[in-house]
Scaffold this motif. Structure first.
Motif, PDB file in Angstrom:
ATOM      1  N   HIS A 198      37.769  35.196   6.022  1.00 60.46           N
ATOM      2  CA  HIS A 198      36.676  35.839   6.766  1.00 60.46           C
ATOM      3  C   HIS A 198      36.538  37.309   6.386  1.00 60.46           C
ATOM      4  O   HIS A 198      35.427  37.821   6.254  1.00 60.46           O
ATOM      5  CB  HIS A 198      36.913  35.691   8.265  1.00 60.46           C
ATOM      6  N   ARG A 199      37.672  37.964   6.202  1.00 58.06           N
ATOM      7  CA  ARG A 199      37.631  39.390   5.867  1.00 58.06           C
ATOM      8  C   ARG A 199      37.023  39.613   4.473  1.00 58.06           C
ATOM      9  O   ARG A 199      36.275  40.569   4.256  1.00 58.06           O
ATOM     10  CB  ARG A 199      39.039  39.966   5.937  1.00 58.06           C
ATOM     11  N   HIS A 202      33.193  39.126   4.644  1.00 59.35           N
ATOM     12  CA  HIS A 202      32.544  40.269   5.282  1.00 59.35           C
ATOM     13  C   HIS A 202      32.430  41.432   4.297  1.00 59.35           C
ATOM     14  O   HIS A 202      31.377  42.087   4.222  1.00 59.35           O
ATOM     15  CB  HIS A 202      33.346  40.702   6.512  1.00 59.35           C
ATOM     16  N   GLU A 205      29.750  40.508   1.598  1.00 59.75           N
ATOM     17  CA  GLU A 205      28.392  40.524   2.148  1.00 59.75           C
ATOM     18  C   GLU A 205      27.888  41.949   2.333  1.00 59.75           C
ATOM     19  O   GLU A 205      26.768  42.286   1.916  1.00 59.75           O
ATOM     20  CB  GLU A 205      28.370  39.773   3.475  1.00 59.75           C
ATOM     21  N   GLN A 206      28.703  42.791   2.943  1.00 59.00           N
ATOM     22  CA  GLN A 206      28.286  44.166   3.199  1.00 59.00           C
ATOM     23  C   GLN A 206      28.085  44.947   1.903  1.00 59.00           C
ATOM     24  O   GLN A 206      27.099  45.675   1.749  1.00 59.00           O
ATOM     25  CB  GLN A 206      29.327  44.863   4.084  1.00 59.00           C
TER      26      GLN A 206
END
Length: 340
Positions: A198-199, A202, A205-206
């Protein structure tokens, strides 16, 4: 000179190790309890001599009377994954130098197996190191309150953790792909229960959005080479020009599938892995990937656990150790494909 066992009829001490190594007693103490404070060459020399003398710390020599077992368990999700080889080596070396025996357990990427194993190990081990735990925050809290615990790549508010900062390097990977003209990137995701997964998404994506790249999330996929075919097919279906895979095993499986379909890497699609496992540079083409000092993470985790088992008066337990990584650029990434 006695090379092992007792020294002149007695158990060896750190003074014996210091005399053999030609260093100060304080240096031996630091090497065995806080290895980051001495040079790698000195630490390895001291560990070798300690092993030759069969040195046992006084805290462990008293383990029988104190109820200690002299055993620490290391739990990993998949013992066949090369990523964990260096963690095992790091923890093993550090535990051996501290007079402990390591118990290695494969939890099979299964939360229920991990939790059941932890419950069974409470009475037979002095402490536990969890690598890439798949437990929930609540489950980790329960374990940390019952037994000395350190996690690797799975932060918990109730247990010290060692973090290999691969997510930060994902930004480097996006910068690298952007510099090659890529405007779309897919992330071939790993297990849903993986905190690192998940990290990493993220971060990707950012970073992609900030650079006007279109990010896609594919999967999830098991972090195995056999999952690479499905991930490669999905990436081609998404019509992206670059993919970042959850780990190298998945990326290697993707390379094989893309070759079967006649897709050129990096001619038609660029590929980035994660972990820099043994063999990542032997692929065709060699794999661009994210590298971290994995063995060091194992050593640091043991040091943090020892601080719980043998606390010094007035000392403060270290809660977080963040270990940085870097991007290793090889031939699996190249200029973005230009559409006709």
């Amino acid at each position: 000179m006695v090379d092992s066992g007792e020294v002149m009829g007695r158990l060896p001490t750190i003074r014996d190790i210091a005399a053999r190594a030609g260093v100060a007693v304080s240096t031996v103490s630091r090497a065995l309890s806080n290895p980051a404070r001495v040079s790698t060459r000195t630490r390895e020399k001291i560990e070798r001599i300690a092993a030759e003398l069969e040195y046992v710390p006084s805290t462990q020599a008293r383990s029988l009377s104190s109820g200690r077992t002299g055993t620490v368990a290391l739990l990993v999700p998949d013992v066949t994954n090369p990523f964990y080889f260096d963690i095992v080596r790091g923890t093993q070396a550090q535990l051996k130098a501290g007079g402990y025996t390591q118990l290695l357990v494969d939890t099979e990427e299964a939360t229920d197996v991990e939790l059941q194993t932890l419950q069974r190990l409470r009475r037979s081990t002095d402490g536990i190191i969890l690598a890439a735990s798949r437990l929930t925050d609540q489950q980790l809290t329960g374990v940390a309150h019952q037994h000395p615990l350190v996690t690797i790549n799975r932060p918990s508010a109730d247990a010290p953790t060692v973090l290999l900062d691969t997510a930060e390097v994902m930004v480097q990977a996006i910068d690298h792909l952007a510099s090659l003209g890529h405007t779309s990137v897919a992330y071939a995701a790993g297990p849903v229960s993986s905190w690192s997964n998940h990290r990493r998404w993220h971060a990707i994506e950012q970073a992609a959005l900030k650079r006007n790249m279109v990010p896609h999330r594919l999967g999830p996929y098991a972090p195995k080479r056999s999952s690479g075919a499905a991930a490669a097919d999905a990436a081609l279906g998404a019509k992206v020009t670059a993919v970042i895979a959850f780990n190298d095993l998945l990326a290697i499986g993707m390379l094989q599938r893309l070759a079967e379909r006649g897709v050129g890497v990096p001619r038609d699609i660029s590929l980035v892995g994660c972990d820099d496992i043994f063999g990542a540079d032997f692929c065709n083409p060699p794999l661009t990937t994210i590298s971290c000092p994995i063995e060091q993470a194992g050593r640091v985790a043991v040091s943090m656990l020892m601080a719980q088992l043998n606390p010094l008066a007035g000392s403060t337990l270290r809660k977080m150790a963040k270990i940085p990584g870097h991007l290793v650029i090889r031939s699996s990434t190249g200029d973005a494909r230009q559409e006709a």
